[in-house]
Write a protein that holds these residues in place. Structure first.
Motif, PDB file in Angstrom:
ATOM      1  N   ASN A 219       0.803  -1.223   0.000  1.00  0.00           N
ATOM      2  CA  ASN A 219       0.000   0.000   0.000  1.00  0.00           C
ATOM      3  C   ASN A 219       0.837   1.276   0.000  1.00  0.00           C
ATOM      4  OD1 ASN A 219      -2.130  -1.714   0.019  1.00  0.00           O
ATOM      5  ND2 ASN A 219      -2.895  -1.151   2.038  1.00  0.00           N
ATOM      6  N   ALA A 220       1.932   1.245  -0.733  1.00  0.00           N
ATOM      7  CA  ALA A 220       2.746   2.446  -0.946  1.00  0.00           C
ATOM      8  C   ALA A 220       3.510   2.276  -2.257  1.00  0.00           C
ATOM      9  CB  ALA A 220       3.714   2.678   0.205  1.00  0.00           C
ATOM     10  N   LEU A 221       3.679   3.364  -2.979  1.00  0.00           N
ATOM     11  CA  LEU A 221       4.431   3.336  -4.226  1.00  0.00           C
ATOM     12  C   LEU A 221       5.463   4.443  -4.215  1.00  0.00           C
ATOM     13  CD1 LEU A 221       3.243   2.591  -7.784  1.00  0.00           C
ATOM     14  CD2 LEU A 221       4.483   4.732  -7.387  1.00  0.00           C
ATOM     15  N   ILE A 222       6.689   4.087  -4.558  1.00  0.00           N
ATOM     16  CA  ILE A 222       7.814   5.026  -4.581  1.00  0.00           C
ATOM     17  C   ILE A 222       8.201   5.259  -6.030  1.00  0.00           C
ATOM     18  CG2 ILE A 222      10.187   5.447  -3.834  1.00  0.00           C
ATOM     19  CD1 ILE A 222       9.584   3.053  -1.775  1.00  0.00           C
ATOM     20  N   VAL A 223       8.456   6.505  -6.403  1.00  0.00           N
ATOM     21  CA  VAL A 223       8.923   6.826  -7.750  1.00  0.00           C
ATOM     22  C   VAL A 223      10.019   7.879  -7.640  1.00  0.00           C
ATOM     23  CG1 VAL A 223       7.000   8.473  -8.005  1.00  0.00           C
ATOM     24  CG2 VAL A 223       8.263   7.723 -10.021  1.00  0.00           C
ATOM     25  N   THR A 224      11.175   7.608  -8.278  1.00  0.00           N
ATOM     26  CA  THR A 224      12.279   8.552  -8.224  1.00  0.00           C
ATOM     27  C   THR A 224      13.078   8.506  -9.521  1.00  0.00           C
ATOM     28  OG1 THR A 224      14.293   7.351  -7.482  1.00  0.00           O
ATOM     29  CG2 THR A 224      12.574   7.701  -5.832  1.00  0.00           C
ATOM     30  N   ASN A 225      14.046   9.419  -9.621  1.00  0.00           N
ATOM     31  CA  ASN A 225      14.895   9.457 -10.805  1.00  0.00           C
ATOM     32  C   ASN A 225      16.279   8.860 -10.569  1.00  0.00           C
ATOM     33  OD1 ASN A 225      15.914  11.595  -9.162  1.00  0.00           O
ATOM     34  ND2 ASN A 225      16.698  12.674 -10.952  1.00  0.00           N
ATOM     35  N   GLY A 226      16.402   7.985  -9.563  1.00  0.00           N
ATOM     36  CA  GLY A 226      17.712   7.401  -9.302  1.00  0.00           C
ATOM     37  C   GLY A 226      17.657   6.278  -8.283  1.00  0.00           C
ATOM     38  N   ASP A 227      18.831   5.870  -7.812  1.00  0.00           N
ATOM     39  CA  ASP A 227      18.858   4.738  -6.884  1.00  0.00           C
ATOM     40  C   ASP A 227      18.387   5.094  -5.473  1.00  0.00           C
ATOM     41  OD1 ASP A 227      21.015   6.140  -5.820  1.00  0.00           O
ATOM     42  OD2 ASP A 227      22.527   4.657  -6.423  1.00  0.00           O
TER      43      ASP A 227
ATOM     44  N   ILE B 180      -3.788   3.748  -9.588  1.00  0.00           N
ATOM     45  CA  ILE B 180      -3.889   2.951  -8.371  1.00  0.00           C
ATOM     46  C   ILE B 180      -5.293   3.097  -7.796  1.00  0.00           C
ATOM     47  CG2 ILE B 180      -2.933   2.522  -6.084  1.00  0.00           C
ATOM     48  CD1 ILE B 180      -0.416   4.075  -6.993  1.00  0.00           C
ATOM     49  N   ASP B 181      -6.058   2.020  -7.821  1.00  0.00           N
ATOM     50  CA  ASP B 181      -7.397   2.020  -7.233  1.00  0.00           C
ATOM     51  C   ASP B 181      -7.240   2.051  -5.714  1.00  0.00           C
ATOM     52  OD1 ASP B 181      -9.939   1.315  -6.189  1.00  0.00           O
ATOM     53  OD2 ASP B 181     -10.468   0.338  -8.071  1.00  0.00           O
ATOM     54  N   LEU B 182      -7.698   3.117  -5.083  1.00  0.00           N
ATOM     55  CA  LEU B 182      -7.458   3.294  -3.654  1.00  0.00           C
ATOM     56  C   LEU B 182      -8.332   2.393  -2.786  1.00  0.00           C
ATOM     57  CD1 LEU B 182      -7.069   7.172  -3.613  1.00  0.00           C
ATOM     58  CD2 LEU B 182      -5.258   5.446  -3.576  1.00  0.00           C
ATOM     59  N   ALA B 183      -9.366   1.793  -3.360  1.00  0.00           N
ATOM     60  CA  ALA B 183     -10.226   0.897  -2.580  1.00  0.00           C
ATOM     61  C   ALA B 183      -9.536  -0.419  -2.266  1.00  0.00           C
ATOM     62  CB  ALA B 183     -11.534   0.639  -3.328  1.00  0.00           C
TER      63      ALA B 183
ATOM     64  N   VAL C   2       3.493   7.701  -2.857  1.00  0.00           N
ATOM     65  CA  VAL C   2       2.030   7.664  -2.767  1.00  0.00           C
ATOM     66  C   VAL C   2       1.646   6.711  -1.646  1.00  0.00           C
ATOM     67  CG1 VAL C   2      -0.128   7.192  -3.978  1.00  0.00           C
ATOM     68  CG2 VAL C   2       1.840   8.066  -5.250  1.00  0.00           C
ATOM     69  N   ARG C   3       0.802   7.187  -0.725  1.00  0.00           N
ATOM     70  CA  ARG C   3       0.380   6.375   0.409  1.00  0.00           C
ATOM     71  C   ARG C   3      -0.954   5.682   0.125  1.00  0.00           C
ATOM     72  NH1 ARG C   3       1.164  11.511   2.712  1.00  0.00           N
ATOM     73  NH2 ARG C   3       3.247  11.868   3.573  1.00  0.00           N
ATOM     74  N   ALA C   4      -1.358   4.812   1.046  1.00  0.00           N
ATOM     75  CA  ALA C   4      -2.548   3.987   0.867  1.00  0.00           C
ATOM     76  C   ALA C   4      -3.817   4.802   0.681  1.00  0.00           C
ATOM     77  CB  ALA C   4      -2.712   3.045   2.060  1.00  0.00           C
ATOM     78  N   ASP C   5      -3.905   5.980   1.311  1.00  0.00           N
ATOM     79  CA  ASP C   5      -5.115   6.797   1.222  1.00  0.00           C
ATOM     80  C   ASP C   5      -5.078   7.766   0.042  1.00  0.00           C
ATOM     81  OD1 ASP C   5      -3.191   8.544   2.093  1.00  0.00           O
ATOM     82  OD2 ASP C   5      -4.274   9.212   3.888  1.00  0.00           O
ATOM     83  N   GLY C   6      -4.014   7.694  -0.781  1.00  0.00           N
ATOM     84  CA  GLY C   6      -3.902   8.581  -1.925  1.00  0.00           C
ATOM     85  C   GLY C   6      -3.165   9.871  -1.643  1.00  0.00           C
ATOM     86  N   SER C   7      -2.867  10.152  -0.376  1.00  0.00           N
ATOM     87  CA  SER C   7      -2.018  11.303  -0.069  1.00  0.00           C
ATOM     88  C   SER C   7      -0.622  11.017  -0.611  1.00  0.00           C
ATOM     89  CB  SER C   7      -1.980  11.558   1.441  1.00  0.00           C
ATOM     90  OG  SER C   7      -1.410  10.443   2.128  1.00  0.00           O
ATOM     91  N   PHE C   8       0.151  12.067  -0.862  1.00  0.00           N
ATOM     92  CA  PHE C   8       1.474  11.829  -1.433  1.00  0.00           C
ATOM     93  C   PHE C   8       2.468  12.910  -1.026  1.00  0.00           C
ATOM     94  CE2 PHE C   8      -0.809  14.324  -4.664  1.00  0.00           C
ATOM     95  CZ  PHE C   8       0.133  15.256  -5.090  1.00  0.00           C
ATOM     96  N   GLU C   9       3.722  12.580  -1.216  1.00  0.00           N
ATOM     97  CA  GLU C   9       4.828  13.502  -0.960  1.00  0.00           C
ATOM     98  C   GLU C   9       5.702  13.612  -2.201  1.00  0.00           C
ATOM     99  OE1 GLU C   9       6.866  13.526   2.951  1.00  0.00           O
ATOM    100  OE2 GLU C   9       5.811  11.632   3.280  1.00  0.00           O
TER     101      GLU C   9
END
Length: 234
Positions: free
Chosen positions: A80-88, A216-219, A127-134
């Motif tokens: 229930n979390a997704l990380i996206v970045t431009n590097g290692d 990402i379907d948040l349900a 992206v967190r489980a509730d759809g909030s993000f940083e």
């Protein structure tokens, strides 16, 4: 609210970009990540699927000269979390979260890329489980390699139909000018695949390399992915 495709069509080289938002009905999170390249080494890449996201690979291994800053996992999932970045730093964030730490704690151990005089920023999203993000950007202080400026942006209740965009560079240049200011607000449509295709079409045709998008379907945290690779007919 910025039209992301119009914004990107006016830039020759935004470099690498992260866009995160919420569908108009509020039921799903949307993530886009693209890479561009000016050198043969940077352009010789594709996105390939992994068990927990995607990784970059050399399209032609014989042409790969330096893998240090171009081969990495842009997207990785935890429960229930997704990380996206431009590097290692993707792996740094994943390992820190798995150990009970935070997104910010992970990135305080990292700095911008060691590729002076550009000092390419490290951009990251969670992206967190509730759809909030940083979102975060780690960049040099006005091109001064002695100081890293770490900025964090936390969106705890994203407005449906909106998102935020962050790229490594403002545009082309020598040295390349780092992204400046807060992440840019943009409108998120309902059809993620069509949106991804439109963003791809807006990127400079000579410099674009690959694009990843997911819904990402948040349900139930169902993730639907879409990849475009220039070397594979994209």
């Amino acid at each position: 609210m910025t039209d992301l495709c119009t914004l990107l069509s006016e830039k020759q080289y935004p470099g690498r970009g992260i866009a995160i938002g919420r569908t108009p009905d509020g039921s799903a999170a949307v993530v886009l990540y693209f890479i561009m390249g000016r050198s043969e080494n940077s352009r010789n890449r594709i996105f390939s699927y992994t068990d927990d996201g995607i990784r970059t690979e050399a399209y032609d291994p014989a042409l790969l000269t330096d893998p240090s800053l171009i081969i990495y996992h842009p997207v990785r999932q935890l429960e229930n979390a997704l990380i996206v970045t431009n590097g290692d730093q993707t792996d740094t964030i994943r390992d820190t979260l798995a150990a009970g730490g935070s997104f910010e704690q992970a990135l305080r151990t990292r700095t911008f890329e060691p590729d002076g005089p550009n000092w390419t920023p490290r951009i990251s999203g969670l992206v967190r489980a509730d759809g909030s993000f940083e979102l975060s950007i780690l960049k040099s202080d006005g091109g001064d390699a002695r100081c890293c400026v770490r900025s964090f942006f936390d969106y705890d209740a994203p407005v449906p139909g909106t998102g935020r965009f962050l790229s490594t560079y403002c545009d082309n240049g020598s040295p390349l000018p780092s992204f400046a200011g807060e992440p840019i607000a943009f409108a998120v449509p309902d059809d993620v695949v069509s949106f991804a295709d439109a963003v791809w079409a807006a990127l400079n045709e000579e410099n674009r390399v690959a694009l990843y998008a997911c819904r990402i379907d948040l349900a139930d945290w169902t993730v639907s992915e879409h990849v475009i690779n220039k070397h594979m007919g994209g």
